[in-house]
Design an enzyme around this catalytic site. Sequence first.
Site, PDB file in Angstrom:
ATOM      1  NE  ARG A   1      -4.201  -1.820   1.934  1.00 56.28           N
ATOM      2  CZ  ARG A   1      -5.015  -2.280   2.860  1.00 56.28           C
ATOM      3  NH1 ARG A   1      -4.751  -2.046   4.133  1.00 56.28           N
ATOM      4  NH2 ARG A   1      -6.081  -2.974   2.531  1.00 56.28           N
TER       5      ARG A   1
ATOM      6  N   GLY B   1     -12.904  -4.575   1.471  1.00 55.26           N
ATOM      7  CA  GLY B   1     -14.316  -4.257   1.686  1.00 55.26           C
ATOM      8  C   GLY B   1     -14.909  -3.406   0.579  1.00 55.26           C
TER       9      GLY B   1
END
Length: 397
Positions: free
Chosen positions: A41, A374
């Site tokens: 990330r 998600g």
Amino acid sequence: MKVLRFSDVVASGFAAGKRVFIRADLNVPQDDSGAITEDTRIRASVPCIQMALDAGAAVMVTSHLGRPTEGDFKPEDSLAPVAKRLGELLGREVPVIANWVDGVTVAPGQLVLLENCRVNKGEKKNNEDLAKKMAALCDIFVNDAFGTAHRAEGTTYGIAQFAPIACAGPLLATEIDAITKALAHPKRPLVAIVAGSKVSTKLTILKSLSANVDQLIVGGGIANTFMLAAGLKIGKSLAEADLVGEAKAVIEAMKARGADVPIPTDVVTAKEFKADAKAEIKAATDVADDDLILDIGPETAKRLAAQLMKAGTIVWNGPVGVFEFAAFENGTKVIAQAIAQSDAFSIAGGGDTLAAIAKYGIEKDVGYISTGGGAFLEVLEGKTLPALEILTKRAAG
């Protein structure tokens, strides 16, 4: 989905000398000592930050890390380890600024990392006063955090409402493009692989996809529930018997459109859930009462691989068996290799899916690997993500 892109703002020359506030997703895993164990990330956030620096902007970046308590900062909540790694990647010192909501001093060409945004009171509930204070810090707000796009928080939604300019960073823009290509304008046939332990956690996804895809491949515990719906015995395998009716409804919805949910014709079973358990390949009609189904069988895997090779677009979420155990990895491995070899545009997301992609070394052969867990699932459910919704509104004026 029309949003203003940071690359266009930079190309226009407007970012030079301006204060740019970037919401990145730097929520990386750490060990007990606080050392970063996986930095994907952070590396993914570098292009946006570099773009802002190259444009001559005064650059502020923030992110959440872990699950801090609002208003109660602890040393383990600090973005300091992230700043160190970011500094190594950018080849420059990255200072960390605490208590930044009421003002930040940063000059053009400088970069600062604003301490863990979820420590600020009101962040998670998108407090309007907090959002306005953060918006006052910048001339341009850039959301480059797809992983948090499904949350309407202060740094993902509120600040975008009130900042003079609100736009999508390169990582977020690429996610939007890939998702649009896969779901809004797919090349047919569109095949979705939805696997995992429970139908209940992915029921809305299955229903949403059943109205759009040409084939819906189910795996894991989800496939077991669908096998029950097809009248097959599954022994003591993980399944949700109370959702058989829902599984039948998905099968019927697909059938009504001339599409289908392929049910396994063979499976790999064991008597216990262990890495060294004895694996047995059986016809799907021969599962014993004390069997656990831990993978699809080779015949089923081969048939599904052939279908994937004919696909125009593939959406992949979840391994089809217990791929962490060598004896039960064949189904996931065959499907991963078929996706890699297919000419289809493929998009994959979800933690276990990314682990399978890494295990079989097919990163370069997947069209797009989503950075959001998600958020990716909510897109598959057909939901509008709050962070994208506000950027769309701002772009529309």
